[in-house]
Design an enzyme around this catalytic site. Structure first.
Site, PDB file in Angstrom:
ATOM      1  N   CYS A  83      29.081  67.911  15.737  1.00  0.00           N
ATOM      2  CA  CYS A  83      27.874  68.428  15.102  1.00  0.00           C
ATOM      3  C   CYS A  83      28.176  69.800  14.506  1.00  0.00           C
ATOM      4  O   CYS A  83      28.698  70.672  15.186  1.00  0.00           O
ATOM      5  CB  CYS A  83      26.767  68.526  16.146  1.00  0.00           C
ATOM      6  SG  CYS A  83      25.352  69.490  15.642  1.00  0.00           S
ATOM      7  N   GLU A  84      27.853  69.958  13.236  1.00  0.00           N
ATOM      8  CA  GLU A  84      28.166  71.234  12.583  1.00  0.00           C
ATOM      9  C   GLU A  84      27.267  72.379  13.040  1.00  0.00           C
ATOM     10  O   GLU A  84      27.562  73.537  12.776  1.00  0.00           O
ATOM     11  CB  GLU A  84      28.105  71.100  11.060  1.00  0.00           C
ATOM     12  CG  GLU A  84      26.741  70.858  10.491  1.00  0.00           C
ATOM     13  CD  GLU A  84      26.750  70.696   8.979  1.00  0.00           C
ATOM     14  OE1 GLU A  84      25.757  71.084   8.360  1.00  0.00           O
ATOM     15  OE2 GLU A  84      27.741  70.177   8.431  1.00  0.00           O
ATOM     16  N   HIS A  85      26.185  72.074  13.744  1.00  0.00           N
ATOM     17  CA  HIS A  85      25.273  73.126  14.176  1.00  0.00           C
ATOM     18  C   HIS A  85      25.712  73.797  15.477  1.00  0.00           C
ATOM     19  O   HIS A  85      25.475  74.991  15.665  1.00  0.00           O
ATOM     20  CB  HIS A  85      23.854  72.569  14.334  1.00  0.00           C
ATOM     21  CG  HIS A  85      23.305  72.027  13.063  1.00  0.00           C
ATOM     22  ND1 HIS A  85      22.565  70.868  13.008  1.00  0.00           N
ATOM     23  CD2 HIS A  85      23.393  72.479  11.788  1.00  0.00           C
ATOM     24  CE1 HIS A  85      22.227  70.637  11.751  1.00  0.00           C
ATOM     25  NE2 HIS A  85      22.712  71.593  11.000  1.00  0.00           N
ATOM     26  N   HIS A  86      26.315  73.024  16.395  1.00  0.00           N
ATOM     27  CA  HIS A  86      26.707  73.589  17.692  1.00  0.00           C
ATOM     28  C   HIS A  86      28.169  73.326  18.051  1.00  0.00           C
ATOM     29  O   HIS A  86      28.613  73.739  19.116  1.00  0.00           O
ATOM     30  CB  HIS A  86      25.814  73.024  18.809  1.00  0.00           C
ATOM     31  CG  HIS A  86      24.367  73.322  18.628  1.00  0.00           C
ATOM     32  ND1 HIS A  86      23.487  72.433  18.056  1.00  0.00           N
ATOM     33  CD2 HIS A  86      23.650  74.426  18.910  1.00  0.00           C
ATOM     34  CE1 HIS A  86      22.285  72.973  18.010  1.00  0.00           C
ATOM     35  NE2 HIS A  86      22.348  74.174  18.511  1.00  0.00           N
ATOM     36  N   GLN A 124      24.702  63.608  11.235  1.00  0.00           N
ATOM     37  CA  GLN A 124      24.739  62.146  11.211  1.00  0.00           C
ATOM     38  C   GLN A 124      24.162  61.583   9.920  1.00  0.00           C
ATOM     39  O   GLN A 124      24.664  60.599   9.377  1.00  0.00           O
ATOM     40  CB  GLN A 124      23.997  61.597  12.431  1.00  0.00           C
ATOM     41  CG  GLN A 124      24.045  60.089  12.537  1.00  0.00           C
ATOM     42  CD  GLN A 124      23.385  59.588  13.809  1.00  0.00           C
ATOM     43  OE1 GLN A 124      23.433  60.248  14.834  1.00  0.00           O
ATOM     44  NE2 GLN A 124      22.764  58.429  13.746  1.00  0.00           N
ATOM     45  N   HIS A 152      23.937  62.562  20.817  1.00  0.00           N
ATOM     46  CA  HIS A 152      24.344  63.923  20.452  1.00  0.00           C
ATOM     47  C   HIS A 152      24.332  64.809  21.693  1.00  0.00           C
ATOM     48  O   HIS A 152      23.284  64.974  22.323  1.00  0.00           O
ATOM     49  CB  HIS A 152      23.383  64.493  19.405  1.00  0.00           C
ATOM     50  CG  HIS A 152      23.479  63.818  18.082  1.00  0.00           C
ATOM     51  ND1 HIS A 152      23.944  64.466  16.961  1.00  0.00           N
ATOM     52  CD2 HIS A 152      23.183  62.550  17.696  1.00  0.00           C
ATOM     53  CE1 HIS A 152      23.920  63.629  15.936  1.00  0.00           C
ATOM     54  NE2 HIS A 152      23.468  62.460  16.353  1.00  0.00           N
ATOM     55  N   CYS A 154      24.447  67.896  21.829  1.00  0.00           N
ATOM     56  CA  CYS A 154      23.604  69.085  21.659  1.00  0.00           C
ATOM     57  C   CYS A 154      22.171  68.795  22.096  1.00  0.00           C
ATOM     58  O   CYS A 154      21.428  69.716  22.433  1.00  0.00           O
ATOM     59  CB  CYS A 154      23.642  69.589  20.214  1.00  0.00           C
ATOM     60  SG  CYS A 154      23.147  68.393  18.984  1.00  0.00           S
TER      61      CYS A 154
END
Length: 196
Positions: A83-86, A124, A152, A154
């Site tokens: 995941c590019e956020h976390h 995703q 996920h 996260c």
């Protein structure tokens, strides 16, 4: 405009991990952590090798002219991504189908296409669209469908902490979008129905 750096990709990871360990209150030089920065560097190189994939080399001439116009489906393609956020993993299964227009692709290529996009920092929704668009552009089929189901971390291990939550995304292109019967046939093949 793509990000351009004059540094070798990944070369700064070991020092960044040493800094991260120190910021977490750890001693980067203690016996259990001395090799961690290099291990993390190798891990990220493996988990993000999709950036270095050449789509033409991936296909390697494996699109064939065939007199076949019925649906082709590869389901339950296991994948993992970050995941590019976390920078936490998400993983699950992708289901991909297409309706050929006289051209088919080698069976092993569809899982490789999924991996090419999964092995990048991702969301995703974008990954699902990228897989479908790639096949639509390279094969020129009548349509493409891609459904991705993933867990996920996260969501599982931080934030809302919902262990059973699964995300489902879809990309329907061409006849898969325009024709409800084609879409329904695809969803039946992958074990889903429009009511689910």
């Amino acid at each position: 405009m793509p990000f351009v750096s004059d540094r070798t990709p990944g070369s700064q990871i070991p020092e960044a991990i040493r800094t991260l360990l120190a910021e977490l209150g750890e001693d980067p030089d203690r016996p259990g952590l001395t090799g961690t920065p290099e291990r993390v560097q190798r891990m990220y190189a493996e988990l993000t090798d999709g950036y270095g994939s050449d789509p033409d080399a991936l296909l390697n001439g494996a699109a064939f002219e065939v007199d076949y116009d019925e649906m082709v489906v590869v389901r339950d393609i296991e994948f993992y991504s970050l995941c590019e956020h976390h920078l936490l993993p998400f993983f699950g299964r992708a289901h991909v189908g297409y309706l050929p227009r006289g051209r088919v692709i080698g069976l092993s290529k569809i899982p490789r296409i999924v991996d090419m996009y999964a092995h990048r920092l991702q969301v995703q929704e974008r990954m699902t669209q990228q897989v479908a668009t790639f096949l639509m552009e390279r094969l020129n089929p009548k349509g493409v469908g891609c459904v991705v189901e993933a867990t996920h971390l996260c969501t599982v291990m931080r934030g809302v902490r919902k262990q059973e939550a699964t995300m489902v995304t879809s990309a329907m292109l061409g006849t898969f979008r325009a024709d409800a019967r084609t879409r329904s046939e695809f969803l039946t093949f992958i074990g889903r129905t429009s009511e689910r």
